[in-house]
Every structure is written in structure tokens, then in C-alpha cells.
Enzyme design. Structure first.
Site, PDB file in Angstrom:
ATOM      1  N   ASP A 166      -3.718  19.603 -14.704  1.00  0.00           N
ATOM      2  CA  ASP A 166      -4.295  18.394 -15.007  1.00  0.00           C
ATOM      3  C   ASP A 166      -3.962  18.211 -16.493  1.00  0.00           C
ATOM      4  O   ASP A 166      -4.478  18.858 -17.207  1.00  0.00           O
ATOM      5  CB  ASP A 166      -5.711  18.159 -14.849  1.00  0.00           C
ATOM      6  CG  ASP A 166      -6.303  16.756 -15.238  1.00  0.00           C
ATOM      7  OD1 ASP A 166      -5.504  15.895 -16.244  1.00  0.00           O
ATOM      8  OD2 ASP A 166      -7.227  16.158 -14.818  1.00  0.00           O
ATOM      9  N   LYS A 220      -4.846   7.396 -19.767  1.00  0.00           N
ATOM     10  CA  LYS A 220      -4.894   7.781 -21.245  1.00  0.00           C
ATOM     11  C   LYS A 220      -3.413   7.928 -21.975  1.00  0.00           C
ATOM     12  O   LYS A 220      -3.063   6.592 -22.205  1.00  0.00           O
ATOM     13  CB  LYS A 220      -5.289   9.274 -21.235  1.00  0.00           C
ATOM     14  CG  LYS A 220      -6.416   9.642 -19.981  1.00  0.00           C
ATOM     15  CD  LYS A 220      -7.756   8.920 -20.387  1.00  0.00           C
ATOM     16  CE  LYS A 220      -8.939   8.811 -19.233  1.00  0.00           C
ATOM     17  NZ  LYS A 220      -9.146  10.135 -18.503  1.00  0.00           N
ATOM     18  N   ARG A 224       1.030  -1.184  -0.134  1.00  0.00           N
ATOM     19  CA  ARG A 224      -0.064  -0.076  -0.008  1.00  0.00           C
ATOM     20  C   ARG A 224       0.888   1.215  -0.060  1.00  0.00           C
ATOM     21  O   ARG A 224       0.580   2.069  -0.567  1.00  0.00           O
ATOM     22  CB  ARG A 224      -0.816   0.111   1.190  1.00  0.00           C
ATOM     23  CG  ARG A 224      -1.685   1.386   1.200  1.00  0.00           C
ATOM     24  CD  ARG A 224      -3.136   1.192   1.982  1.00  0.00           C
ATOM     25  NE  ARG A 224      -3.417   0.279   2.751  1.00  0.00           N
ATOM     26  CZ  ARG A 224      -2.983   0.304   4.173  1.00  0.00           C
ATOM     27  NH1 ARG A 224      -2.494   1.229   4.675  1.00  0.00           N
ATOM     28  NH2 ARG A 224      -3.224  -0.748   5.005  1.00  0.00           N
ATOM     29  N   TYR A 260     -12.637  18.410 -16.190  1.00  0.00           N
ATOM     30  CA  TYR A 260     -13.064  16.983 -16.237  1.00  0.00           C
ATOM     31  C   TYR A 260     -14.442  16.655 -15.420  1.00  0.00           C
ATOM     32  O   TYR A 260     -14.356  17.182 -14.063  1.00  0.00           O
ATOM     33  CB  TYR A 260     -11.737  16.050 -15.835  1.00  0.00           C
ATOM     34  CG  TYR A 260     -12.019  14.574 -15.856  1.00  0.00           C
ATOM     35  CD1 TYR A 260     -12.553  14.171 -17.117  1.00  0.00           C
ATOM     36  CD2 TYR A 260     -12.183  13.792 -14.823  1.00  0.00           C
ATOM     37  CE1 TYR A 260     -12.591  12.627 -17.421  1.00  0.00           C
ATOM     38  CE2 TYR A 260     -12.496  12.437 -14.929  1.00  0.00           C
ATOM     39  CZ  TYR A 260     -12.598  11.696 -16.093  1.00  0.00           C
ATOM     40  OH  TYR A 260     -12.936  10.672 -16.052  1.00  0.00           O
TER      41      TYR A 260
HETATM   42  C1  LIG Z   1      -9.736  10.523 -17.236  1.00  0.00           C
HETATM   43  C2  LIG Z   1      -9.188  11.602 -16.847  1.00  0.00           C
HETATM   44  C3  LIG Z   1      -9.226  11.838 -15.473  1.00  0.00           C
HETATM   45  C4  LIG Z   1      -9.563  10.664 -14.608  1.00  0.00           C
HETATM   46  O1  LIG Z   1      -8.860   9.611 -14.490  1.00  0.00           O
HETATM   47  P1  LIG Z   1      -9.208   8.172 -14.304  1.00  0.00           P
HETATM   48  O2  LIG Z   1      -7.785   7.405 -14.717  1.00  0.00           O
HETATM   49  O3  LIG Z   1     -10.274   7.782 -15.481  1.00  0.00           O
HETATM   50  O4  LIG Z   1      -9.722   7.796 -12.989  1.00  0.00           O
HETATM   51  C5  LIG Z   1      -8.971  13.162 -14.758  1.00  0.00           C
HETATM   52  N1  LIG Z   1      -8.596  14.136 -15.787  1.00  0.00           N
HETATM   53  C6  LIG Z   1      -8.557  13.954 -16.939  1.00  0.00           C
HETATM   54  C7  LIG Z   1      -8.654  15.548 -17.789  1.00  0.00           C
HETATM   55  C8  LIG Z   1      -9.395  12.656 -17.689  1.00  0.00           C
HETATM   56  O5  LIG Z   1      -9.120  12.855 -18.907  1.00  0.00           O
END
Ligand SMILES: *Cc1c(COP(=O)(O)O)cnc(C)c1O
Length: 389
Positions: free
Chosen positions: A177, A202, A53, A105
């Protein structure tokens, strides 16, 4: 065995993606690290591991790679992008203020509104693509300024350097982000931000087969908070997922270059198509922050947005006619995806808020994959033709 497998410090992104974070050595000579499927570690081991963890060799490998790619001293990985957001958000305390870009998001918005608010954190939203709103930073003196650039789904581009300068005058921490841009195309910390957050689901992993998140920084204090959040809130990924992402990230440069080139080409062709009302891509000269995008990103990224000026039903019918674009949430995988933000990614945002930020019913968001661009274009064209028939 090599005398020293450490890559030279001045290696470029493509080389670091493959060679940094791979420097474990053992008696087997295995070229690829194993997956350390162990929940616990024998006390006194030289790596300082105790319990998965709070750390695992696969976490360490990926953290080292991601920090290098983001130009950061530290990276901490989490089970998902939302776990990374949770880690940052729950480092605040009751009474703190977040000033957030309005077009964020959908799940970040939901976490702020439906969870964080209940713990006494105030969240204010503003269009931070407009420098006229920077004054709010002075007025609110927020603990955090929350940015996304390009934003989801509108692909607004925010001036990370200017906003960071402004925020630092009042002692605010700036979070970017960086998921939509990717570590290859944009490095928020080099632009002045304090934290760069990734949904590694992503572009970092890039194959739509694992979830993950990361927070990168140059601050020892924030790094300590992130490690604490990883173990105290139970936000750690699995060693298998970390290993998968380490595998994916090695091809990030190749993939993201193609994603970006495909998206820009599709955007150009869509913009020239008479049946299309509006097309948005940061590297199209028609983008309102085009010059800024060229300054802070090395390419425009794999996302594009089109408004076909259709009703919700006709828009959804267009999506069903596509053969190579799968209708699905998410982005940044090798396969092309298409999404209807109003009913999918932003369904958790109330309709009035959605429309106020410009997420209308006729908007379609494409995540350009790395297929051949002529095949992708032929697919979009046939789906548009059928509409006209
Ligand atoms: C997909 C996404 C997230 C969240 O990520 P997860 O891996 O799906 O939890 C946060 N910010 C942006 C801009 C995203 O495209």
C-alpha cells in the site's frame, strides 16, 4: 495539430504526470479530455468500450497516467482505496493465507478481520519492520504478503526489497500500500513488489475532493484479475471522479515536494521543542529505519507523528486550539490536517490491538499541507504555548 502528441519514452515523472494518458484525439482539438458521462457504448467502437462498469475513456486515461508514474505496465482504478483493497483481497480463495504487517490502515484491518475471514481466508499479522520475523513467510507460505510503508500511523518503514525477495522464494505475491509514500517518492514495483496499491484519494488527487483507488502491477495475470474484480464486484469509479483525479495528478510532483519539505521542517522543530516527547518522520535521523527510508524513498513524505505525552482529553484540547490544521481523517490534500489516530482512523481497531502496535492516546498525526511552513509552525507553537499557560 501536432504530428505526434505522444511524449518521448524517457520523460521524467513531472512531464509524464502531465502528458501521459492524455493521448485521446478527436475533431475538436480540446486540450483537456471531456468527461465521458455515458453508461454504455455502441458495439463495435474502435476503443473496445462496452459498459462503464468495465471501462470508460476517463478510466483509461487515468490508468495510463498512474501506471506510468508507478513505473508499472498496468494500472486498474477503483471507486476508492478500500475498493482497490477489496479487489486484491477477493482475488483470493478459501484456505489462502495473508501475512500482513501489523500496523496497517484501520479499514484494511477491518476488511480483513470482519469480512475476509468469513470467507475462509486466514490472516496473520507480524511486525515486518523486524527482519527477525521474515521467517514467518517460510513458515506460513502465504498467498499474499501485505505491506504498507511508511505505515499508518506509526510511519514504520519496511524493507520492500528484502521482504519481496524472501516472499518470492515461497511464491507469495507482495502487495505494498503505497498511499503514504506516494508514487513520486517510492516505486514499490522497482523495489521488487508485485502490486502497488494506492488510495488516489490522498496524494495522487491531492485536493480532498474525490475518492479513488488503484492497483498497479507488471503482471498480466494480476491485471486480468483486477479488471475482472472491477466489473465482477462492481468496484469501478465514476467517470467524473476519474477525470478529477487525472486533473489532480498533474501537480503531484509539485505538491508532494512541498508536503515533504514542510513535514520534515515541522518534524525538526517539534523534535527540538521541549514540550514534545517523541516525533516521527522517516527522514529525521532519529527514525529507527532512517537509512532504509533514505534508500527506498526519495523524500520522507508529508506525514509526521508527535507524542505530546498528554492525556486523551489534553491531546484533543491541543487539536482544537490549532487554527490552520483541520481535525479530520485523511491526508495528502493541499490543506494541513491533524488527526487523533486512537479515536479516529484506528477507532475500528480494538484498544488492546491498538496499544500493542503503539497507537497510544497521546499520539497526534499531522498531514502537512502545502501552506507556508512558517504559518504552520506559528500555529503549532501557539497551540503548544496555550497548553503551558
Ligand atoms: C485512505 C487510505 C486507504 C483507503 O482509501 P479510501 O480512498 O479512503 O478508500 C487505504 N490505505 C491507506 C494507507 C490509506 O491512507
Amino acid at each position: 495539430m501536432r504530428d505526434d502528441p505522444t511524449p518521448p519514452a524517457d520523460c521524467r515523472f513531472e512531464t509524464r504526470a502531465i502528458h501521459v494518458g492524455q493521448d485521446y484525439r478527436d475533431e475538436t482539438g480540446a486540450v483537456i479530455p471531456p468527461i465521458y458521462l455515458t453508461s454504455t457504448f455502441e458495439t463495435g467502437n474502435p476503443g473496445g468500450f462496452d459498459y462503464t462498469r468495465s471501462g470508460n475513456p476517463n478510466f483509461r486515461n487515468l490508468q495510463t497516467t498512474l501506471a506510468s508514474l508507478e513505473g508499472a505496465r498496468h494500472a486498474t482504478i477503483f471507486a476508492s482505496g478500500v475498493s482497490a483493497i477489496t479487489a486484491v483481497a477477493f482475488s483470493l480463495k478459501a484456505g489462502d493465507v495473508i501475512l500482513s504487517e501489523a500496523n496497517i490502515y484501520g479499514c484494511t484491518f477491518r476488511l480483513f478481520e470482519q469480512v475476509l475471514k468469513r470467507f475462509g481466508v486466514t490472516i496473520k499479522y507480524a511486525n515486518l519492520a523486524n527482519p527477525g520475523n521474515y521467517g514467518l513467510i517460510d513458515d506460513l507460505k502465504p498467498a499474499l504478503v501485505w505491506l504498507e510503508s511508511p505505515t499508518n500511523p506509526l510511519l514504520k518503514v519496511l524493507d520492500i526489497a528484502a521482504i519481496s525477495q524472501h516472499a518470492h522464494k515461497v511464491g507469495a505475491t507482495v502487495v505494498v500500500d503505497n498511499t503514504f509514500a506516494s508514487s513520486l517518492l517510492q516505486r514499490p514495483l522497482e523495489l521488487g513488489a508485485d502490486l502497488s496499491l494506492l488510495s488516489t484519494t490522498k496524494y495522487s488527487n491531492g485536493h480532498s475532493d474525490v475518492l479513488g483507488g488503484a492497483v498497479c502491477s507488471n503482471s498480466d495475470e494480476w491485471q486480468a484479475r483486477m479488471i475482472f474484480a472491477q466489473k465482477a464486484l462492481g468496484l469501478q469509479p465514476s467517470p467524473f471522479d476519474a477525470w478529477m483525479t487525472s486533473r489532480g495528478v498533474k501537480t503531484e510532483a509539485l505538491r508532494v515536494e512541498r508536503h515533504s519539505a514542510n513535514a520534515l521542517e515541522l518534524a525538526r522543530r517539534l523534535e527540538a521543542h521541549p514540550g514534545v516527547k517523541r516525533v516521527v518522520h522517516p527522514f529525521l535521523p532519529s527514525h529507527p529505519q532512517h537509512a532504509l527510508a533514505r534508500r527506498q524513498m526519495s523524500a520522507g513524505g508529508g506525514m509526521l507523528l508527535a507524542d505530546f505525552g498528554l492525556s486523551q482529553e489534553a491531546t484533543l484540547a491541543f487539536l482544537r486550539r490549532l487554527r490552520l490544521f483541520t481535525q479530520a481523517e485523511s491526508l495528502g490534500g493541499i490543506e494541513s490536517l491533524v488527526c487523533h489516530p486512537a479515536t479516529m482512523t484506528h477507532a475500528s481497531v480494538p484498544k488492546e490491538t491498538r496499544q500493542a502496535v503503539g497507537v497510544t492516546d497521546g499520539l497526534v498525526r499531522f498531514s502537512a499541507g502545502i501552506e507556508h511552513v512558517e504559518d504552520l509552525w506559528a500555529d503549532i507553537e501557539q497551540a503548544l504555548k496555550a497548553r503551558e499557560a
